[in-house]
Design a protein around this motif. Structure first.
Motif, short mmCIF file in Angstrom:
data_model
loop_
_atom_site.label_atom_id
_atom_site.label_comp_id
_atom_site.label_asym_id
_atom_site.label_seq_id
_atom_site.Cartn_x
_atom_site.Cartn_y
_atom_site.Cartn_z
N ASP A 180 0.84 -1.20 0.00
CA ASP A 180 0.00 0.00 0.00
C ASP A 180 0.88 1.25 0.00
OD1 ASP A 180 -2.05 1.80 0.17
OD2 ASP A 180 -2.65 1.28 2.22
N VAL A 181 1.30 1.67 -1.19
CA VAL A 181 2.10 2.88 -1.34
C VAL A 181 1.17 4.03 -1.71
CG1 VAL A 181 4.06 3.98 -2.47
CG2 VAL A 181 4.07 1.50 -2.11
N ILE A 182 1.23 5.13 -0.96
CA ILE A 182 0.26 6.22 -1.16
C ILE A 182 0.87 7.45 -1.82
CG2 ILE A 182 -1.16 5.45 0.77
CD1 ILE A 182 0.05 7.72 2.45
N GLY A 183 2.21 7.51 -1.94
CA GLY A 183 2.80 8.68 -2.55
C GLY A 183 4.29 8.50 -2.78
N TYR A 184 4.84 9.37 -3.62
CA TYR A 184 6.24 9.27 -4.02
C TYR A 184 6.84 10.66 -4.07
CZ TYR A 184 10.31 8.40 -7.05
OH TYR A 184 11.58 8.33 -7.59
N THR A 185 8.03 10.81 -3.49
CA THR A 185 8.72 12.09 -3.44
C THR A 185 10.07 11.98 -4.12
OG1 THR A 185 7.71 12.41 -1.24
CG2 THR A 185 9.42 13.98 -1.92
N ALA A 186 10.28 12.78 -5.16
CA ALA A 186 11.57 12.81 -5.85
C ALA A 186 12.53 13.70 -5.08
CB ALA A 186 11.39 13.34 -7.27
N TRP A 187 13.74 13.18 -4.82
CA TRP A 187 14.79 14.00 -4.24
C TRP A 187 15.71 14.43 -5.37
CZ3 TRP A 187 15.39 16.14 0.43
CH2 TRP A 187 16.59 16.82 0.65
N SER A 188 15.90 15.72 -5.58
CA SER A 188 15.30 16.81 -4.84
C SER A 188 14.76 17.83 -5.83
CB SER A 188 16.35 17.48 -3.95
OG SER A 188 17.43 17.97 -4.76
N LEU A 189 14.15 18.92 -5.31
CA LEU A 189 13.59 19.93 -6.19
C LEU A 189 14.66 20.55 -7.08
CD1 LEU A 189 11.43 21.93 -7.17
CD2 LEU A 189 11.94 23.34 -5.16
N MET A 190 15.85 20.79 -6.52
CA MET A 190 16.89 21.46 -7.29
C MET A 190 18.25 21.07 -6.73
SD MET A 190 16.09 25.24 -5.76
CE MET A 190 15.60 25.39 -4.04
N ASP A 191 19.29 21.35 -7.52
CA ASP A 191 20.64 21.09 -7.07
C ASP A 191 20.89 21.87 -5.78
OD1 ASP A 191 23.22 20.11 -7.10
OD2 ASP A 191 23.98 21.70 -8.40
N ASN A 192 21.56 21.24 -4.81
CA ASN A 192 21.73 21.91 -3.52
C ASN A 192 23.00 21.44 -2.83
OD1 ASN A 192 21.06 19.41 -2.15
ND2 ASN A 192 18.91 19.84 -2.59
N PHE A 193 23.19 21.88 -1.60
CA PHE A 193 24.35 21.49 -0.81
C PHE A 193 24.20 20.04 -0.38
CE2 PHE A 193 26.53 21.08 3.31
CZ PHE A 193 27.82 21.47 2.94
N GLU A 194 25.02 19.17 -0.95
CA GLU A 194 24.87 17.73 -0.69
C GLU A 194 25.83 17.29 0.41
OE1 GLU A 194 23.41 14.07 -0.59
OE2 GLU A 194 22.52 15.84 -1.54
N TRP A 195 25.66 17.89 1.59
CA TRP A 195 26.37 17.51 2.79
C TRP A 195 27.88 17.40 2.55
CZ3 TRP A 195 22.86 18.87 5.98
CH2 TRP A 195 21.52 18.57 5.74
#
Length: 452
Positions: free
Chosen positions: A432-447
């Motif tokens: 039962d998967v209810i949603g999906y989130t792509a990482w990420s919106l934009m290029d950013n500080f990747e730790w």
């Protein structure tokens, strides 16, 4: 959202290519984290976070010597962020609130009006465009004054976090329906206490375990607070945390038992207390660490026990299961004299386990990220087997690239192939998967990788 809700999976199914759709109501969105995009590190009265302190006091730990002082400047350019989301036709935007931007000292006796205004404007701006705000309370940026008091190894932090959660719920609970308390406890604890991530301490078998227990309690107390005081007012409200779960496969048949222990350590340590019917630590893992502790002359287990009251507090403190997934690892026993490494760099010393990848799996720009879409389906099915038919909300999934090409077909392929496995898990395995989130919106500080 039709452009993204249709996935061609004929090749995966071994049948003629066909367009398959996610069910009505399935949500698609994208995500960021405050330290990675906001910038404005000392704007107005914002307090110092452990990431501010980490990168300023030890700049050499970031591969390109960069930091998040400005990052994507979302603190000033949030309207442009919203327009990007509109252009992408997203259902929701998952972002995090910086604890020290709202509570500069970490404590609720001082609430920043500017910090509250920033997030309030962002939330209102999203709602005006028909985009649902999905809010993470903690994405690794602990106020430095709390770290000075012991941070996540201090048992008082469960109450400090709950006090912070109350302020945020009070300010934004009328407009936010979906909350995540803590992002990736494994990264917070195992990363933060192997020297890899802020606060950059090395205490893998003591500090990390104290952190794990206190993160579980902090999440549960914040959940119970919302359940008691806010859920009656906001009936659509839902709360969970999101765990980083790699999938693990034995390198050989002889490694099968060790692989199950690795799953208990890396997945179950942060999930079993909340999502299992029994609660508490995974029993096999609890026995293993207790035995290892005795063998090494410890008077008690390094893994701090839960009281029965704590078990009941934590067990069932969820409305869905938040899941971050990126990669699959193989597991084998470490060879005599071989260095184990940490959970990202190669293994688990507590278990004598070494992590790797099969040669046929492609590797992303991040060396730890092997591309194996089928592992995602296996993980989703495993979650159902372990914790029942819980609702799963995928909160992060994505792949790193060099940033040199904007027409990045490899990323398109990654999303298509991983989404296909999600759909297979739903249709064929009944997950039962209810949603999906792509990482990420934009290029950013990747730790630790900075902007590379």
């Amino acid at each position: 959202m039709d452009w993204m809700k249709v996935v061609t999976i004929g090749a995966v199914l071994g049948v003629a290519a066909a367009a398959r759709r996610f069910p009505a109501g399935f949500k698609l969105g994208t995500a960021t984290a405050a330290y990675q995009v906001e910038g404005g590190w000392n704007a107005s009265d914002k307090g110092e976070s452990i990431w501010d302190h980490f990168v300023h006091s030890r700049p050499e730990v970031i591969s390109d010597l960069s930091n998040g002082d400005v990052a994507c400047d979302s603190y000033h350019r949030w309207r442009e962020d919203i327009q990007l989301l509109v252009d992408l036709n997203m259902d929701f935007y998952r972002f995090s609130i910086a604890w020290p931007r709202v509570l500069p000292t970490g404590f609720p006796n001082r609430v920043s009006k500017d910090g509250v205004r920033y997030y309030s404007d962002l939330i209102d701006g999203l709602l005006e465009k028909g985009i649902e705000p999905l809010v993470t309370l903690y994405h690794w940026d602990l106020p430095q004054p709390l770290q000075d008091l012991g941070g996540w190894t201090n048992p008082q932090i469960a109450d400090w976090f709950t006090d912070y959660a109350r302020v945020v719920f009070e300010q934004f609970g009328d407009r936010v329906n979906t909350w995540l308390t803590i992002n990736e406890p494994q990264s917070v604890c195992d990363g933060g206490y192997t020297g890899l991530l802020a606060p950059g301490l090395e205490s893998e078998q003591r500090g990390a375990y104290l952190c794990t227990k206190h993160v579980m309690l902090a999440h549960a107390k914040a959940y119970r607070l919302y359940e008691k005081e806010f859920k009656p007012k906001y009936v659509k409200g839902q709360v969970s945390l999101t765990n980083h779960m790699m999938w693990y496969e034995p390198e050989t048949a002889q490694d099968a038992e060790l692989t199950e222990l690795v799953k208990d350590y890396a997945i179950g340590r942060y999930s079993h207390p909340i999502f299992s019917a029994a609660g508490g630590w995974p029993p096999a893992l609890e026995r293993h660490i207790a035995q290892r502790s005795r063998e090494e002359g410890e008077p008690r287990s390094r893994l701090p026990p839960f009281t029965q009251e704590e078990i009941e507090l934590i067990r069932g403190s969820y409305d869905f299961l938040g899941l971050n997934h990126y990669t699959t690892k193989t597991v084998r026993a470490v060879a005599p004299g071989e260095a184990t490494g940490t959970y990202v760099s190669g293994g688990f010393a507590e278990l004598g386990a070494k992590l790797g990848a099969r040669p046929e799996w492609r590797t992303a720009t991040s060396s730890w990220l092997s591309i194996h879409p089928e592992g995602f389906r296996s993980l989703l099915s495993y979650i159902k087997q372990q914790y029942g038919n819980v609702k799963i909300f995928i909160m992060e999934n994505g792949v790193s690239g060099s940033g040199e090409e904007l027409d990045d077909q490899s990323r398109v392929d990654f999303y298509r192939d991983y989404l296909a496995q999600v759909l297979l898990a739903m249709e064929q395995d009944g997950v039962d998967v209810i949603g999906y989130t792509a990482w990420s919106l934009m290029d950013n500080f990747e730790w630790m990788d900075g902007y590379q």
